[in-house]
Enzyme design. Structure first.
Site, PDB file in Angstrom:
ATOM      1  N   ALA A 187      -9.693   0.811  -2.332  1.00  0.00           N
ATOM      2  CA  ALA A 187     -10.845   1.270  -1.560  1.00  0.00           C
ATOM      3  C   ALA A 187     -10.836   0.503  -0.242  1.00  0.00           C
ATOM      4  O   ALA A 187     -10.284  -0.596  -0.147  1.00  0.00           O
ATOM      5  CB  ALA A 187     -12.121   1.016  -2.343  1.00  0.00           C
ATOM      6  N   GLY A 233      -8.640   0.576  -6.073  1.00  0.00           N
ATOM      7  CA  GLY A 233      -8.997   1.988  -6.174  1.00  0.00           C
ATOM      8  C   GLY A 233      -7.786   2.903  -6.148  1.00  0.00           C
ATOM      9  O   GLY A 233      -7.838   4.020  -6.669  1.00  0.00           O
ATOM     10  N   GLU A 286      -6.670   2.983  -9.617  1.00  0.00           N
ATOM     11  CA  GLU A 286      -7.673   3.742 -10.370  1.00  0.00           C
ATOM     12  C   GLU A 286      -7.553   5.247 -10.102  1.00  0.00           C
ATOM     13  O   GLU A 286      -7.680   6.065 -11.017  1.00  0.00           O
ATOM     14  CB  GLU A 286      -9.073   3.238 -10.016  1.00  0.00           C
ATOM     15  CG  GLU A 286      -9.283   1.805 -10.502  1.00  0.00           C
ATOM     16  CD  GLU A 286     -10.599   1.221 -10.034  1.00  0.00           C
ATOM     17  OE1 GLU A 286     -10.778   1.105  -8.798  1.00  0.00           O
ATOM     18  OE2 GLU A 286     -11.436   0.881 -10.879  1.00  0.00           O
ATOM     19  N   GLU A 322      -9.177  -6.656  -7.354  1.00  0.00           N
ATOM     20  CA  GLU A 322     -10.560  -6.787  -6.871  1.00  0.00           C
ATOM     21  C   GLU A 322     -11.129  -8.186  -7.061  1.00  0.00           C
ATOM     22  O   GLU A 322     -11.957  -8.653  -6.276  1.00  0.00           O
ATOM     23  CB  GLU A 322     -11.466  -5.770  -7.581  1.00  0.00           C
ATOM     24  CG  GLU A 322     -11.230  -4.317  -7.188  1.00  0.00           C
ATOM     25  CD  GLU A 322     -10.180  -3.607  -8.017  1.00  0.00           C
ATOM     26  OE1 GLU A 322      -9.401  -4.282  -8.731  1.00  0.00           O
ATOM     27  OE2 GLU A 322     -10.119  -2.366  -7.948  1.00  0.00           O
TER      28      GLU A 322
HETATM   29  C1  HXC Z   1      -8.757  -1.868   4.177  1.00  0.00           C
HETATM   30  C2  HXC Z   1      -6.534  -2.402   4.161  1.00  0.00           C
HETATM   31  C3  HXC Z   1      -6.512  -2.385   2.767  1.00  0.00           C
HETATM   32  C4  HXC Z   1      -7.716  -2.061   2.083  1.00  0.00           C
HETATM   33  C5  HXC Z   1      -4.554  -2.872   3.462  1.00  0.00           C
HETATM   34  N1  HXC Z   1      -5.311  -2.699   4.551  1.00  0.00           N
HETATM   35  N2  HXC Z   1      -5.250  -2.694   2.367  1.00  0.00           N
HETATM   36  N3  HXC Z   1      -7.664  -2.143   4.861  1.00  0.00           N
HETATM   37  N4  HXC Z   1      -8.812  -1.814   2.832  1.00  0.00           N
HETATM   38  N5  HXC Z   1      -7.771  -1.988   0.767  1.00  0.00           N
HETATM   39  C6  HXC Z   1      -4.925  -2.822   5.954  1.00  0.00           C
HETATM   40  C7  HXC Z   1      -4.691  -4.272   6.335  1.00  0.00           C
HETATM   41  O1  HXC Z   1      -5.920  -4.893   6.630  1.00  0.00           O
HETATM   42  C8  HXC Z   1      -3.829  -4.113   7.539  1.00  0.00           C
HETATM   43  O2  HXC Z   1      -4.619  -3.777   8.649  1.00  0.00           O
HETATM   44  C9  HXC Z   1      -2.969  -2.887   7.206  1.00  0.00           C
HETATM   45  O3  HXC Z   1      -3.668  -2.188   6.170  1.00  0.00           O
HETATM   46  C10 HXC Z   1      -1.609  -3.251   6.661  1.00  0.00           C
HETATM   47  O4  HXC Z   1      -1.785  -4.180   5.614  1.00  0.00           O
HETATM   48  P1  HXC Z   1      -1.041  -5.594   5.567  1.00  0.00           P
HETATM   49  O5  HXC Z   1      -1.875  -6.484   4.709  1.00  0.00           O
HETATM   50  O6  HXC Z   1      -0.696  -6.068   6.931  1.00  0.00           O
HETATM   51  O7  HXC Z   1       0.318  -5.169   4.817  1.00  0.00           O
HETATM   52  P2  HXC Z   1       1.233  -6.054   3.867  1.00  0.00           P
HETATM   53  O8  HXC Z   1       1.400  -7.462   4.426  1.00  0.00           O
HETATM   54  O9  HXC Z   1       2.447  -5.240   3.613  1.00  0.00           O
HETATM   55  O10 HXC Z   1       0.397  -6.229   2.508  1.00  0.00           O
HETATM   56  C11 HXC Z   1       0.122  -5.089   1.735  1.00  0.00           C
HETATM   57  C12 HXC Z   1      -0.965  -5.405   0.689  1.00  0.00           C
HETATM   58  C13 HXC Z   1      -2.209  -5.985   1.373  1.00  0.00           C
HETATM   59  C14 HXC Z   1      -0.417  -6.424  -0.336  1.00  0.00           C
HETATM   60  C15 HXC Z   1      -1.261  -4.101  -0.028  1.00  0.00           C
HETATM   61  O11 HXC Z   1      -2.575  -5.142   2.452  1.00  0.00           O
HETATM   62  C16 HXC Z   1      -3.394  -6.139   0.492  1.00  0.00           C
HETATM   63  O12 HXC Z   1      -3.467  -7.078  -0.303  1.00  0.00           O
HETATM   64  N6  HXC Z   1      -4.350  -5.219   0.611  1.00  0.00           N
HETATM   65  C17 HXC Z   1      -5.588  -5.283  -0.127  1.00  0.00           C
HETATM   66  C18 HXC Z   1      -5.370  -4.846  -1.535  1.00  0.00           C
HETATM   67  C19 HXC Z   1      -6.680  -4.898  -2.301  1.00  0.00           C
HETATM   68  O13 HXC Z   1      -7.326  -5.939  -2.427  1.00  0.00           O
HETATM   69  N7  HXC Z   1      -7.050  -3.727  -2.838  1.00  0.00           N
HETATM   70  C20 HXC Z   1      -8.269  -3.615  -3.639  1.00  0.00           C
HETATM   71  C21 HXC Z   1      -9.428  -3.325  -2.746  1.00  0.00           C
HETATM   72  S1  HXC Z   1     -10.929  -3.313  -3.617  1.00  0.00           S
HETATM   73  P3  HXC Z   1      -4.394  -4.473  10.086  1.00  0.00           P
HETATM   74  O14 HXC Z   1      -5.510  -3.908  10.894  1.00  0.00           O
HETATM   75  O15 HXC Z   1      -4.421  -5.944   9.878  1.00  0.00           O
HETATM   76  O16 HXC Z   1      -3.024  -3.952  10.486  1.00  0.00           O
HETATM   77  C22 HXC Z   1     -10.980  -1.847  -4.354  1.00  0.00           C
HETATM   78  C23 HXC Z   1     -12.266  -1.608  -5.081  1.00  0.00           C
HETATM   79  C24 HXC Z   1     -12.084  -0.507  -6.015  1.00  0.00           C
HETATM   80  O17 HXC Z   1     -10.114  -1.057  -4.301  1.00  0.00           O
HETATM   81  C25 HXC Z   1     -13.381  -0.159  -6.633  1.00  0.00           C
HETATM   82  C26 HXC Z   1     -13.874   1.173  -6.287  1.00  0.00           C
HETATM   83  C27 HXC Z   1     -12.864   2.205  -6.072  1.00  0.00           C
END
Ligand code: HXC
Length: 262
Positions: A69, A113, A116, A136
């Site tokens: 998400a 998400g 999911e 998360e």
């Molecule tokens: C918003 C995101 C994002 C996310 C990545 N980006 N994931 N933006 N929400 N979930 C953005 C980054 O901020 C970044 O933006 C760009 O995408 C590229 O990501 P990087 O981190 O630079 O890439 P990389 O180094 O290859 O790492 C990839 C990654 C990492 C390991 C997937 O991005 C990451 O850990 N993302 C978050 C994963 C996460 O926590 N997901 C769960 C979210 S909570 P910029 O602007 O810096 O280029 C969730 C709740 C679910 O999903 C419940 C309800 C559905």
């Protein structure tokens, strides 16, 4: 998306009787925001109602099915907004009402998400570079789109607890071994393999296909609704915590989170 507007964050195409939805927010690794989920829901409903479609595929890019998400949107949310606005339930649950089969073709990251969403599909075909996870916990919340309910049903309690509590990723080999995905194929064969499966399903009677899906879900989903509702309320409640603000702010500012446990 309204019935008539053109989607911006997904691409919709067909191949024979297969309807394909490609998530398309590449710069954000297909992070799932409300607009994207509205568009996805509308596309799925349109395919479901279309007599020329027999099976649906959801896919992303080679780098990411979806990295979760959208944290930049969620970082601002408070409890009253997510609870009153029916966050997640309002549009993500559309996929559960789709009666034709929906296959997830997953390459790259399927996190939070994204994992999911893949699990809400009827089965997952993974590329060999796929990575699944429920991270998360690292940003001060818990899965909120059924992850705590569907992951244990798919892979068992031990592995689900490991994934949800540590936030670690599972590669495609482990995911297949654990039963999360039905097949793993080389990345360059992902769409051919998935379309092959979808085209095969399209050749069968749609009525028996729908009955088969409904029946398997009956086995899989006993008391799932209660579980998901329970999870959703806890997920919403976490938007009242300081640690949610801290976790998401830390992610967005590329620093390590310092949780106060409040
Ligand atoms: C918003 C995101 C994002 C996310 C990545 N980006 N994931 N933006 N929400 N979930 C953005 C980054 O901020 C970044 O933006 C760009 O995408 C590229 O990501 P990087 O981190 O630079 O890439 P990389 O180094 O290859 O790492 C990839 C990654 C990492 C390991 C997937 O991005 C990451 O850990 N993302 C978050 C994963 C996460 O926590 N997901 C769960 C979210 S909570 P910029 O602007 O810096 O280029 C969730 C709740 C679910 O999903 C419940 C309800 C559905």
């Amino acid at each position: 998306m309204s019935e008539t507007s053109t989607p911006e964050l997904i691409q919709v195409s067909t191949q024979g009787r297969v309807g394909i939805v490609t998530l398309n927010r590449p710069k954000q690794l297909n992070a799932l925001n409300d607009q994207l989920m509205d568009e996805l829901g509308a596309a799925l409903k349109a395919f479901d109602a279309d007599d020329n479609i027999g099976c649906i595929v959801i896919t992303g890019s080679e780098k990411a099915f979806a990295a979760g998400a959208d944290i930049s949107a969620m970082a601002k949310y408070n409890f009253h907004e997510v609870y009153k606005g029916d966050y997640i339930t309002r549009n993500w649950e559309t996929i559960r009402s789709i009666r034709k089969p929906v296959i997830a073709a997953v390459a790259g990251f399927a996190l939070g998400g994204g994992c999911e969403l893949a699990m809400m599909c009827d089965f997952i075909i993974a590329a060999d570079n796929a990575k699944f996870g429920q991270p998360e916990i690292k940003i001060g919340i818990i899965p909120g789109a059924g992850g705590t309910q569907r992951l244990p049903r798919a892979v068992g309690k031990a592995k689900a607890m490991d994934m949800v509590l540590t936030g670690r990723m599972m590669d495609a080999t482990e995911a297949e071994r654990a039963g999360l995905v039905s097949r793993v194929v080389p990345l360059n064969q992902l769409m051919d393999e998935t379309q092959g499966a979808a085209l095969m399903i399209c050749e069968y009677s749609l009525l028996s296909v729908m009955a088969a899906k409904e029946s398997v879900n009956r086995a899989f989903e006993g008391s799932l609704s209660d579980g998901v509702m329970f999870e959703r309320r806890l997920f919403h409640a976490l938007f009242a915590t300081a640690d949610q603000k801290e976790g998401m702010d830390a992610f967005l500012n590329k620093r390590k989170a310092s949780f106060s446990h409040s």
